[in-house]
Structure formats: C-alpha cells, structure tokens
Design a protein around this motif. Structure first.
Motif, PDB file in Angstrom:
ATOM      1  N   LYS A  83       0.684  -0.995   0.100  1.00 34.36           N
ATOM      2  CA  LYS A  83       0.294   0.434   0.006  1.00 34.36           C
ATOM      3  C   LYS A  83       1.235   1.196   0.043  1.00 34.36           C
ATOM      4  O   LYS A  83       1.793   1.659   0.961  1.00 34.36           O
ATOM      5  CB  LYS A  83      -0.821   0.152   1.290  1.00 34.36           C
ATOM      6  N   ILE A  84       0.821   1.642  -0.635  1.00 32.91           N
ATOM      7  CA  ILE A  84       1.652   3.090  -0.763  1.00 32.91           C
ATOM      8  C   ILE A  84       0.917   4.069   0.118  1.00 32.91           C
ATOM      9  O   ILE A  84      -0.537   4.537   0.012  1.00 32.91           O
ATOM     10  CB  ILE A  84       1.151   4.011  -2.163  1.00 32.91           C
ATOM     11  N   VAL A  85       2.040   4.698   1.000  1.00 34.49           N
ATOM     12  CA  VAL A  85       2.273   6.025   2.168  1.00 34.49           C
ATOM     13  C   VAL A  85       2.262   7.284   2.328  1.00 34.49           C
ATOM     14  O   VAL A  85       1.918   7.633   2.481  1.00 34.49           O
ATOM     15  CB  VAL A  85       1.896   5.045   3.457  1.00 34.49           C
ATOM     16  N   SER A  86       3.111   7.349   1.033  1.00 37.61           N
ATOM     17  CA  SER A  86       3.533   8.504   0.476  1.00 37.61           C
ATOM     18  C   SER A  86       4.710   8.213  -0.831  1.00 37.61           C
ATOM     19  O   SER A  86       4.910   7.597  -1.199  1.00 37.61           O
ATOM     20  CB  SER A  86       4.258   9.392   1.906  1.00 37.61           C
ATOM     21  N   GLY A  87       4.252   9.365  -1.577  1.00 40.48           N
ATOM     22  CA  GLY A  87       4.688   9.919  -2.605  1.00 40.48           C
ATOM     23  C   GLY A  87       4.265   9.059  -3.961  1.00 40.48           C
ATOM     24  O   GLY A  87       3.154   8.193  -3.818  1.00 40.48           O
ATOM     25  N   ASN A  88       4.367   8.726  -4.659  1.00 39.09           N
ATOM     26  CA  ASN A  88       3.949   7.815  -6.463  1.00 39.09           C
ATOM     27  C   ASN A  88       4.882   6.886  -6.890  1.00 39.09           C
ATOM     28  O   ASN A  88       6.132   7.805  -6.365  1.00 39.09           O
ATOM     29  CB  ASN A  88       3.530   9.032  -7.430  1.00 39.09           C
ATOM     30  N   THR A  89       4.184   6.493  -7.245  1.00 41.63           N
ATOM     31  CA  THR A  89       5.188   5.464  -8.183  1.00 41.63           C
ATOM     32  C   THR A  89       5.826   5.458  -9.345  1.00 41.63           C
ATOM     33  O   THR A  89       6.763   5.139 -10.270  1.00 41.63           O
ATOM     34  CB  THR A  89       4.850   4.076  -8.644  1.00 41.63           C
TER      35      THR A  89
END
Length: 197
Positions: A83-89
């Motif tokens: 799960k992405i918690v900060s920023g973008n891929t």
C-alpha cells in the motif's frame, strides 16, 4: 574438460564485458543523453506488524546532450502486497541536463510475509537528435524479505566493533610498520656480511 569449459566461460564473459563497455561508450560518445538510474529500497519493521519500504531512484544523465520529457514509472509493486503511504510510483520532469541528476522517492507499507522480487523502474525520455521516445531501466534490487524472521545480532559485538574497531586497525598498521623496519631484508643482510670481510 572442466578446465576448458571454465576457460571458455571466462572468455565469453570477457568478450561480453568488452562489448558492453564499447557499446556504452559509443552511445555516451554520440550527441545524445545517456541515462543511468539506480534504484534502492530499505526495509523498516514497524511495531504494528507492518513493514515500511522506502524506495528511492536516482537518475543521472552521463551523456553529452540534455534529456527532455523525462518520465519515471516504477509500477512493479503489487497492490495485493503493498500500500502506498507517501509519494507516487511515477514522476516526470521537463528536462535533465548533462551531468545533472534527479531523485525520486516514495514509501510503501506491507503486512504480508513474503519474499518480493521487484522489477527495474522504467525511465522514458526524448533525445534532441532522435524523434522516437527513448527508454532506460534502473538497476534491480535484491529480493525483499518482508516480515521475515531475522536473527538478532548481539549488541555487545556491535558495541565492541564500534568502540575498538579503529583502534585495532591503527595498532595493526603500526605493528606491521615496526616489523618491516626492524626486520632486515635479504639484500641488506648480504651487504652487511660483505662489509665484515
């Protein structure tokens, strides 16, 4: 027979290495950008049974021309596990000058115990001398052992190494120097025996 196979393998490795070095110098020597990207990930276990993964990607232009419309896409992180918690891929920049670098980072979280093999990030860019969109890949990272049981290191060993490691190194170098100065070499011993006659 085994020695011949080993020699053939090393010969093939040397030829492949020479080809890669020469081809990279050809691309870097022409009037175009040469993109090198380094991807790294660090794991940090949280108390709540989650593992936090910090990912950073550094992009360098080692070519002789700027890169335009630079885009980074690192979408190899499965949504079933992370799960992405900060920023973008993904990220994009207008320009990457010669000798300059860009950096992008994001954080993920996982509560799934697994070994994860990440794919390299994809960097696309435009070169001034070419009309087609160019593509480069980041370095890959080692498999991530998420929520694995790691053996605990003894804090005493780390403390001893931190406190006395440099001291042991200095003493070893001094002892080696004294040994080399105090021990006569064979040539000086031969000269000394000639002088006694």
């Amino acid at each position: 027979m085994a020695k011949s196979t080993m020699n053939n393998n090393s010969l093939i490795s040397i030829i492949t290495l020479l080809f890669l070095v020469s081809s990279s110098s050809v691309f870097a020597g022409s009037d175009s950008p040469f993109i090198v990207a380094h991807k790294k990930a660090t794991l940090n276990r949280l108390k709540s049974g989650f593992e936090k993964i910090s990912v950073s990607i550094d992009i360098y232009n080692e070519g002789s021309a700027p890169a335009y419309d630079v885009s980074l896409n690192d979408d190899g992180w499965s949504s079933d596990i992370f799960k992405i918690v900060s920023g973008n891929t993904s990220a994009s920049w207008e320009r990457l000058d010669v000798g300059a670098s860009l950096s992008h980072s994001f954080e993920l979280e996982s509560n799934v115990k697994t070994v994860f093999y990440s794919t390299p990030a994809v960097i696309t860019f435009r070169a001034p001398s070419k009309t087609a969109l160019q593509e480069a890949y980041s370095t890959s990272i080692l498999p991530l052992e998420i929520l694995s049981e790691k053996p605990k290191e003894s804090p005493l060993n780390l403390r001893l190494l931190a406190n006395y490691g440099s001291l042991v190194s200095v003493i070893s170098i001094v002892v080696l120097f004294v040994y080399l100065v105090a021990t006569p070499s064979k040539s000086s011993a031969a000269k000394g025996s000639k002088k006694k006659r």
